[in-house]
Design an enzyme around this catalytic site. Structure first.
Site, PDB file in Angstrom:
ATOM      1  N   ASN A   9     -19.712  -3.936   3.742  1.00 33.84           N
ATOM      2  CA  ASN A   9     -18.560  -4.092   2.927  1.00 33.84           C
ATOM      3  C   ASN A   9     -18.646  -5.565   2.492  1.00 33.84           C
ATOM      4  O   ASN A   9     -18.132  -6.299   3.200  1.00 33.84           O
ATOM      5  CB  ASN A   9     -17.186  -3.733   3.593  1.00 33.84           C
ATOM      6  CG  ASN A   9     -16.181  -3.836   2.419  1.00 33.84           C
ATOM      7  OD1 ASN A   9     -16.292  -4.208   1.385  1.00 33.84           O
ATOM      8  ND2 ASN A   9     -14.749  -3.754   3.083  1.00 33.84           N
ATOM      9  N   TRP A  10     -18.876  -5.520   1.323  1.00 32.63           N
ATOM     10  CA  TRP A  10     -19.151  -7.143   0.608  1.00 32.63           C
ATOM     11  C   TRP A  10     -17.686  -7.823   0.137  1.00 32.63           C
ATOM     12  O   TRP A  10     -17.746  -8.847  -0.185  1.00 32.63           O
ATOM     13  CB  TRP A  10     -20.165  -7.130  -0.347  1.00 32.63           C
ATOM     14  CG  TRP A  10     -21.756  -7.055   0.316  1.00 32.63           C
ATOM     15  CD1 TRP A  10     -22.011  -6.687   1.399  1.00 32.63           C
ATOM     16  CD2 TRP A  10     -22.912  -7.045  -0.695  1.00 32.63           C
ATOM     17  NE1 TRP A  10     -23.274  -6.352   1.474  1.00 32.63           N
ATOM     18  CE2 TRP A  10     -23.741  -6.659   0.354  1.00 32.63           C
ATOM     19  CE3 TRP A  10     -23.082  -7.511  -2.038  1.00 32.63           C
ATOM     20  CZ2 TRP A  10     -25.219  -6.725  -0.141  1.00 32.63           C
ATOM     21  CZ3 TRP A  10     -24.399  -7.308  -2.347  1.00 32.63           C
ATOM     22  CH2 TRP A  10     -25.459  -7.120  -1.628  1.00 32.63           C
ATOM     23  N   LYS A  11     -16.587  -6.768   0.122  1.00 31.90           N
ATOM     24  CA  LYS A  11     -15.660  -7.044  -0.438  1.00 31.90           C
ATOM     25  C   LYS A  11     -15.663  -7.941  -1.826  1.00 31.90           C
ATOM     26  O   LYS A  11     -16.464  -7.593  -2.664  1.00 31.90           O
ATOM     27  CB  LYS A  11     -14.456  -8.027   0.538  1.00 31.90           C
ATOM     28  CG  LYS A  11     -14.774  -7.398   2.015  1.00 31.90           C
ATOM     29  CD  LYS A  11     -13.935  -8.293   2.962  1.00 31.90           C
ATOM     30  CE  LYS A  11     -13.967  -7.626   4.417  1.00 31.90           C
ATOM     31  NZ  LYS A  11     -12.855  -7.985   5.144  1.00 31.90           N
ATOM     32  N   HIS A  95      -8.974   1.274   2.772  1.00 30.01           N
ATOM     33  CA  HIS A  95      -9.315   0.308   3.653  1.00 30.01           C
ATOM     34  C   HIS A  95      -8.054  -0.630   3.778  1.00 30.01           C
ATOM     35  O   HIS A  95      -6.893  -0.768   2.711  1.00 30.01           O
ATOM     36  CB  HIS A  95     -10.324  -0.769   2.753  1.00 30.01           C
ATOM     37  CG  HIS A  95     -10.672  -1.935   3.690  1.00 30.01           C
ATOM     38  ND1 HIS A  95      -9.998  -3.032   3.946  1.00 30.01           N
ATOM     39  CD2 HIS A  95     -11.880  -2.071   4.451  1.00 30.01           C
ATOM     40  CE1 HIS A  95     -10.734  -3.871   4.653  1.00 30.01           C
ATOM     41  NE2 HIS A  95     -11.780  -3.229   4.986  1.00 30.01           N
ATOM     42  N   GLU A  97      -7.053  -3.517   3.688  1.00 27.54           N
ATOM     43  CA  GLU A  97      -7.016  -4.571   2.739  1.00 27.54           C
ATOM     44  C   GLU A  97      -6.069  -3.966   1.411  1.00 27.54           C
ATOM     45  O   GLU A  97      -5.234  -4.742   0.832  1.00 27.54           O
ATOM     46  CB  GLU A  97      -8.238  -5.416   2.223  1.00 27.54           C
ATOM     47  CG  GLU A  97      -8.350  -6.187   3.593  1.00 27.54           C
ATOM     48  CD  GLU A  97     -10.075  -7.066   3.536  1.00 27.54           C
ATOM     49  OE1 GLU A  97     -10.667  -6.506   2.707  1.00 27.54           O
ATOM     50  OE2 GLU A  97     -10.245  -7.519   4.649  1.00 27.54           O
ATOM     51  N   GLU A 167     -10.708   1.209  11.920  1.00 23.44           N
ATOM     52  CA  GLU A 167     -10.668  -0.241  11.745  1.00 23.44           C
ATOM     53  C   GLU A 167      -9.350  -1.083  12.139  1.00 23.44           C
ATOM     54  O   GLU A 167      -8.459  -0.896  11.426  1.00 23.44           O
ATOM     55  CB  GLU A 167     -10.839  -0.749  10.271  1.00 23.44           C
ATOM     56  CG  GLU A 167     -12.308  -0.104   9.699  1.00 23.44           C
ATOM     57  CD  GLU A 167     -12.760  -1.116   8.564  1.00 23.44           C
ATOM     58  OE1 GLU A 167     -13.931  -1.727   8.580  1.00 23.44           O
ATOM     59  OE2 GLU A 167     -11.967  -1.549   7.578  1.00 23.44           O
ATOM     60  N   GLY A 173     -11.795  -9.191  10.206  1.00 24.00           N
ATOM     61  CA  GLY A 173     -11.947 -10.621   9.773  1.00 24.00           C
ATOM     62  C   GLY A 173     -11.334 -11.986  10.715  1.00 24.00           C
ATOM     63  O   GLY A 173     -11.315 -12.716  10.192  1.00 24.00           O
ATOM     64  N   SER A 213     -14.908  -7.095  12.871  1.00 22.59           N
ATOM     65  CA  SER A 213     -15.557  -8.319  13.553  1.00 22.59           C
ATOM     66  C   SER A 213     -16.825  -7.779  14.272  1.00 22.59           C
ATOM     67  O   SER A 213     -17.185  -8.254  15.445  1.00 22.59           O
ATOM     68  CB  SER A 213     -14.606  -8.918  14.448  1.00 22.59           C
ATOM     69  OG  SER A 213     -13.571  -9.568  13.698  1.00 22.59           O
ATOM     70  N   GLY A 234     -17.829  -6.165   7.522  1.00 20.75           N
ATOM     71  CA  GLY A 234     -17.181  -7.002   6.292  1.00 20.75           C
ATOM     72  C   GLY A 234     -18.295  -8.395   6.594  1.00 20.75           C
ATOM     73  O   GLY A 234     -19.431  -8.508   5.947  1.00 20.75           O
ATOM     74  N   GLY A 235     -17.562  -9.399   7.026  1.00 21.35           N
ATOM     75  CA  GLY A 235     -18.127 -10.797   6.979  1.00 21.35           C
ATOM     76  C   GLY A 235     -19.492 -10.882   7.134  1.00 21.35           C
ATOM     77  O   GLY A 235     -20.253 -11.269   6.536  1.00 21.35           O
TER      78      GLY A 235
HETATM   79  C1  PEP Z   1     -14.065  -4.737   6.753  1.00 18.90           C
HETATM   80  O1  PEP Z   1     -13.949  -5.380   5.895  1.00 18.90           O
HETATM   81  O2  PEP Z   1     -13.916  -3.566   6.843  1.00 18.90           O
HETATM   82  C2  PEP Z   1     -14.492  -5.456   7.987  1.00 18.90           C
HETATM   83  C3  PEP Z   1     -14.514  -4.903   9.298  1.00 18.90           C
HETATM   84  O3  PEP Z   1     -14.524  -6.766   8.224  1.00 18.90           O
HETATM   85  P1  PEP Z   1     -15.003  -8.110   9.211  1.00 18.90           P
HETATM   86  O4  PEP Z   1     -16.245  -7.162   9.666  1.00 18.90           O
HETATM   87  O5  PEP Z   1     -15.136  -8.955   8.588  1.00 18.90           O
HETATM   88  O6  PEP Z   1     -13.936  -7.633  10.312  1.00 18.90           O
END
Ligand code: PEP
Length: 259
Positions: A9-11, A95, A97, A167, A173, A213, A234-235
């Site tokens: 997930n590049w956001k 999600h 966010e 999640e 994050g 994470s 994500g990150g």
């Molecule tokens: C996400 O955006 O769904 C996510 C899990 O982010 P991260 O891996 O950065 O925690």
């Protein structure tokens, strides 16, 4: 046996100048990797370019959101058929966010899930509790509510076409992932609910991935947990080498689990 799944997930990261080398790096790094499915979810603006780069490879394309209607006067929105036309096969929905920043309700997310299924997209439905909800012992109540509402009016057979992502909001994050035991416990609970909502067979075929994470250092131990069918990343998915390592470790843990 559920094939492990890793979703990047590049956001809201990835101009074309950044997205092209990232997608190329992931594609090339995973050329010989088997027994795992991989989905890249760049921003809308990079879908076409990333789609061209992954075409003919084992990587699939996904979007980070969609509107529930197939077309209409919805300024700034993107409809499921537009995503399908670009080669998208998956779409992340619900999600945290978007729930938090855009005020997305369970009811809206459910409409998106049903629309995605109608238009041939696999919804990756995200559920997860906040730190406060976990502290108050409301983890199961929260994820159950999100799951039941998100899948409302989805026919039992159609549920097989859904991916679920657990999640925990406190892990996204933050660098602080859920432990395999914490995630496994929630995944097991979610699978029990899926069984109730569909059938034991359908429920046992649905992938439940963990997100929060995930990084190269913890990917293998998480994927080794029997109820964790892969990762929503994500990150760490913004670094080709890190994401490739996560995918390889997830595939390896999945293969060991399957033996
Ligand atoms: C996400 O955006 O769904 C996510 C899990 O982010 P991260 O891996 O950065 O925690």
């Amino acid at each position: 046996m559920r094939t492990p799944l890793c979703v990047g997930n590049w956001k809201m990261y990835g101009t074309l100048a950044e997205a092209r080398p990232l997608a190329t790096g992931v594609r090339d790094g995973l050329r010989r990797v088997k027994d795992v499915q991989v989905v890249l979810c760049p921003p809308f603006t990079a879908l076409a370019a990333v789609g061209e780069i992954v075409a003919g490879s084992s990587l699939a394309l996904g979007a980070q959101n969609c509107h529930p209607e197939p077309s209409g006067a919805y300024t700034g929105e993107v409809a499921p058929p537009m995503l399908a036309e670009l080669g998208c096969r998956y779409v992340i929905l619900g999600h945290s966010e978007r729930r938090r920043e855009m005020g997305e309700s369970d009811e809206l997310i459910n409409r998106k899930v049903r629309s995605a299924l109608t238009h041939g997209l696999t919804p990756i439905l995200c559920v997860g509790e906040t730190a406060e909800e976990r502290r108050q012992g409301l983890t199961f109540t929260t994820v159950e509510g999100q799951l039941r509402a998100g899948l409302a009016e989805v026919a039992a057979e159609a549920m097989a076409g859904v991916v679920l992502a657990y999640e925990p909001v406190w892990a996204i994050g933050t660098g602080a992932n859920a432990t395999p035991a914490q995630a496994g416990e929630v995944h097991g609970y979610l699978r029990g609910l899926l069984s109730e909502l569909s059938s034991k067979d359908v429920a046992s075929s649905i992938r439940i991935v963990y997100g929060g994470s995930v990084k190269p250092e913890n990917a293998e131990v998480l994927a080794a947990e029997g109820e964790i069918d892969g990762a929503l990343v994500g990150g760490a998915s913004l670094n080709a080498q890190a994401f490739v390592t996560i995918v390889k470790k997830t595939a390896h843990a999945g293969a060991v689990r399957g033996n």
